[in-house]
Design a protein around this motif. Structure first.
Motif, PDB file in Angstrom:
ATOM      1  N   SER A  71      78.578  28.040  30.569  1.00  0.00           N
ATOM      2  CA  SER A  71      78.348  28.573  31.916  1.00  0.00           C
ATOM      3  C   SER A  71      77.346  27.751  32.710  1.00  0.00           C
ATOM      4  O   SER A  71      77.501  27.570  33.909  1.00  0.00           O
ATOM      5  CB  SER A  71      77.891  30.029  31.848  1.00  0.00           C
ATOM      6  OG  SER A  71      78.930  30.833  31.334  1.00  0.00           O
ATOM      7  N   GLY A  72      76.298  27.248  32.070  1.00  0.00           N
ATOM      8  CA  GLY A  72      75.307  26.439  32.763  1.00  0.00           C
ATOM      9  C   GLY A  72      75.923  25.172  33.333  1.00  0.00           C
ATOM     10  O   GLY A  72      75.650  24.794  34.478  1.00  0.00           O
ATOM     11  N   GLU A  73      76.767  24.524  32.556  1.00  0.00           N
ATOM     12  CA  GLU A  73      77.449  23.314  33.008  1.00  0.00           C
ATOM     13  C   GLU A  73      78.380  23.630  34.177  1.00  0.00           C
ATOM     14  O   GLU A  73      78.449  22.878  35.153  1.00  0.00           O
ATOM     15  CB  GLU A  73      78.245  22.701  31.856  1.00  0.00           C
ATOM     16  CG  GLU A  73      78.985  21.448  32.222  1.00  0.00           C
ATOM     17  CD  GLU A  73      79.831  20.922  31.085  1.00  0.00           C
ATOM     18  OE1 GLU A  73      80.872  20.304  31.388  1.00  0.00           O
ATOM     19  OE2 GLU A  73      79.478  21.138  29.912  1.00  0.00           O
ATOM     20  N   ILE A  74      79.077  24.758  34.093  1.00  0.00           N
ATOM     21  CA  ILE A  74      79.988  25.163  35.176  1.00  0.00           C
ATOM     22  C   ILE A  74      79.189  25.422  36.449  1.00  0.00           C
ATOM     23  O   ILE A  74      79.565  24.983  37.531  1.00  0.00           O
ATOM     24  CB  ILE A  74      80.806  26.403  34.775  1.00  0.00           C
ATOM     25  CG1 ILE A  74      81.795  26.035  33.665  1.00  0.00           C
ATOM     26  CG2 ILE A  74      81.543  26.987  35.973  1.00  0.00           C
ATOM     27  CD1 ILE A  74      82.494  27.227  33.037  1.00  0.00           C
ATOM     28  N   ALA A  75      78.057  26.114  36.324  1.00  0.00           N
ATOM     29  CA  ALA A  75      77.230  26.424  37.493  1.00  0.00           C
ATOM     30  C   ALA A  75      76.734  25.148  38.172  1.00  0.00           C
ATOM     31  O   ALA A  75      76.621  25.102  39.399  1.00  0.00           O
ATOM     32  CB  ALA A  75      76.049  27.298  37.084  1.00  0.00           C
ATOM     33  N   GLU A  76      76.469  24.117  37.402  1.00  0.00           N
ATOM     34  CA  GLU A  76      76.020  22.845  37.977  1.00  0.00           C
ATOM     35  C   GLU A  76      77.157  22.090  38.660  1.00  0.00           C
ATOM     36  O   GLU A  76      76.938  21.418  39.654  1.00  0.00           O
ATOM     37  CB  GLU A  76      75.419  21.956  36.884  1.00  0.00           C
ATOM     38  CG  GLU A  76      74.092  22.436  36.372  1.00  0.00           C
ATOM     39  CD  GLU A  76      73.563  21.562  35.240  1.00  0.00           C
ATOM     40  OE1 GLU A  76      74.157  20.497  34.953  1.00  0.00           O
ATOM     41  OE2 GLU A  76      72.551  21.955  34.649  1.00  0.00           O
ATOM     42  N   ARG A  77      78.362  22.204  38.137  1.00  0.00           N
ATOM     43  CA  ARG A  77      79.502  21.427  38.636  1.00  0.00           C
ATOM     44  C   ARG A  77      80.228  22.055  39.809  1.00  0.00           C
ATOM     45  O   ARG A  77      80.848  21.355  40.604  1.00  0.00           O
ATOM     46  CB  ARG A  77      80.521  21.214  37.511  1.00  0.00           C
ATOM     47  CG  ARG A  77      80.076  20.237  36.474  1.00  0.00           C
ATOM     48  CD  ARG A  77      81.099  20.047  35.390  1.00  0.00           C
ATOM     49  NE  ARG A  77      82.426  19.734  35.909  1.00  0.00           N
ATOM     50  CZ  ARG A  77      83.532  19.816  35.199  1.00  0.00           C
ATOM     51  NH1 ARG A  77      83.486  20.190  33.940  1.00  0.00           N
ATOM     52  NH2 ARG A  77      84.694  19.524  35.722  1.00  0.00           N
ATOM     53  N   VAL A  78      80.226  23.389  39.915  1.00  0.00           N
ATOM     54  CA  VAL A  78      81.040  24.082  40.914  1.00  0.00           C
ATOM     55  C   VAL A  78      80.162  24.565  42.074  1.00  0.00           C
ATOM     56  O   VAL A  78      79.287  25.408  41.882  1.00  0.00           O
ATOM     57  CB  VAL A  78      81.795  25.275  40.272  1.00  0.00           C
ATOM     58  CG1 VAL A  78      82.612  26.010  41.311  1.00  0.00           C
ATOM     59  CG2 VAL A  78      82.672  24.799  39.123  1.00  0.00           C
ATOM     60  N   PRO A  79      80.400  24.035  43.269  1.00  0.00           N
ATOM     61  CA  PRO A  79      79.613  24.469  44.433  1.00  0.00           C
ATOM     62  C   PRO A  79      79.765  25.978  44.674  1.00  0.00           C
ATOM     63  O   PRO A  79      80.865  26.513  44.625  1.00  0.00           O
ATOM     64  CB  PRO A  79      80.227  23.684  45.596  1.00  0.00           C
ATOM     65  CG  PRO A  79      80.973  22.552  44.977  1.00  0.00           C
ATOM     66  CD  PRO A  79      81.398  23.030  43.616  1.00  0.00           C
ATOM     67  N   GLY A  80      78.657  26.647  44.896  1.00  0.00           N
ATOM     68  CA  GLY A  80      78.678  28.078  45.188  1.00  0.00           C
ATOM     69  C   GLY A  80      78.686  28.972  43.964  1.00  0.00           C
ATOM     70  O   GLY A  80      78.630  30.191  44.079  1.00  0.00           O
ATOM     71  N   ALA A  81      78.759  28.384  42.766  1.00  0.00           N
ATOM     72  CA  ALA A  81      78.763  29.199  41.539  1.00  0.00           C
ATOM     73  C   ALA A  81      77.390  29.818  41.321  1.00  0.00           C
ATOM     74  O   ALA A  81      76.368  29.216  41.629  1.00  0.00           O
ATOM     75  CB  ALA A  81      79.160  28.341  40.341  1.00  0.00           C
ATOM     76  N   MET A  82      77.383  31.042  40.800  1.00  0.00           N
ATOM     77  CA  MET A  82      76.121  31.736  40.558  1.00  0.00           C
ATOM     78  C   MET A  82      76.196  32.514  39.253  1.00  0.00           C
ATOM     79  O   MET A  82      77.276  32.911  38.819  1.00  0.00           O
ATOM     80  CB  MET A  82      75.804  32.662  41.724  1.00  0.00           C
ATOM     81  CG  MET A  82      76.848  33.710  41.994  1.00  0.00           C
ATOM     82  SD  MET A  82      76.657  34.371  43.638  1.00  0.00           S
ATOM     83  CE  MET A  82      78.361  34.445  44.126  1.00  0.00           C
ATOM     84  N   PHE A  83      75.034  32.723  38.639  1.00  0.00           N
ATOM     85  CA  PHE A  83      74.967  33.483  37.404  1.00  0.00           C
ATOM     86  C   PHE A  83      74.949  34.975  37.703  1.00  0.00           C
ATOM     87  O   PHE A  83      74.377  35.405  38.707  1.00  0.00           O
ATOM     88  CB  PHE A  83      73.719  33.119  36.597  1.00  0.00           C
ATOM     89  CG  PHE A  83      73.868  31.841  35.839  1.00  0.00           C
ATOM     90  CD1 PHE A  83      74.556  31.807  34.643  1.00  0.00           C
ATOM     91  CD2 PHE A  83      73.329  30.672  36.333  1.00  0.00           C
ATOM     92  CE1 PHE A  83      74.704  30.625  33.951  1.00  0.00           C
ATOM     93  CE2 PHE A  83      73.468  29.485  35.646  1.00  0.00           C
ATOM     94  CZ  PHE A  83      74.153  29.464  34.448  1.00  0.00           C
ATOM     95  N   ASP A  84      75.542  35.758  36.830  1.00  0.00           N
ATOM     96  CA  ASP A  84      75.496  37.216  36.893  1.00  0.00           C
ATOM     97  C   ASP A  84      74.043  37.638  36.665  1.00  0.00           C
ATOM     98  O   ASP A  84      73.373  37.123  35.772  1.00  0.00           O
ATOM     99  CB  ASP A  84      76.408  37.792  35.806  1.00  0.00           C
ATOM    100  CG  ASP A  84      76.552  39.293  35.884  1.00  0.00           C
ATOM    101  OD1 ASP A  84      75.525  39.997  35.900  1.00  0.00           O
ATOM    102  OD2 ASP A  84      77.697  39.762  35.909  1.00  0.00           O
TER     103      ASP A  84
END
Length: 116
Positions: A71-84
């Motif tokens: 999830s951390g890698e996804i949050a860094e790669r995808v603009p606008g992604a946020m953690f729950d």
């Protein structure tokens, strides 16, 4: 058991004694090169979409999410992604449905009773 009918948030209650089958649908799609689970969809007027729509619809937003150790890698790669806020392993992003690709769904049915 609440059952959605029509569009929006209108609900009709169905007694469990009348339920013959429960169907779970898990939908997936790719966005920004990442495979996500698909959640709720809504129109710009904040009305939930509860019917089939063309994936070219520009006025529909979809909640995409992923849960796991990457999830951390996804949050860094995808603009606008946020953690729950409650789960640090879940990341989500709001995307236009017209920007998702490779839609796939898994339909799982479970028979729970018989009706005479």
């Amino acid at each position: 058991m609440p059952v959605f009918v029509g569009s929006g948030l209108e609900r009709v209650r169905v007694p469990m004694s009348d339920v013959l089958e429960v169907v779970r649908i898990r939908a997936y799609a790719e966005y920004a090169g990442i495979r996500f689970r698909m959640g709720a969809m809504w129109r710009e007027r904040e009305e939930y979409v509860r019917e089939p729509i063309p994936f070219a619809s520009e006025d529909v937003t979809v909640l995409l999410w992923s849960d796991g150790p990457d999830s951390g890698e996804i949050a860094e790669r995808v603009p606008g992604a946020m953690f729950d806020v409650h789960r640090d392993t879940r990341v989500s992003v709001h995307a236009k449905v017209c920007d998702v690709t490779n839609y796939e769904k898994n339909v799982e049915a479970l028979t729970i009773g018989t009706k005479e």
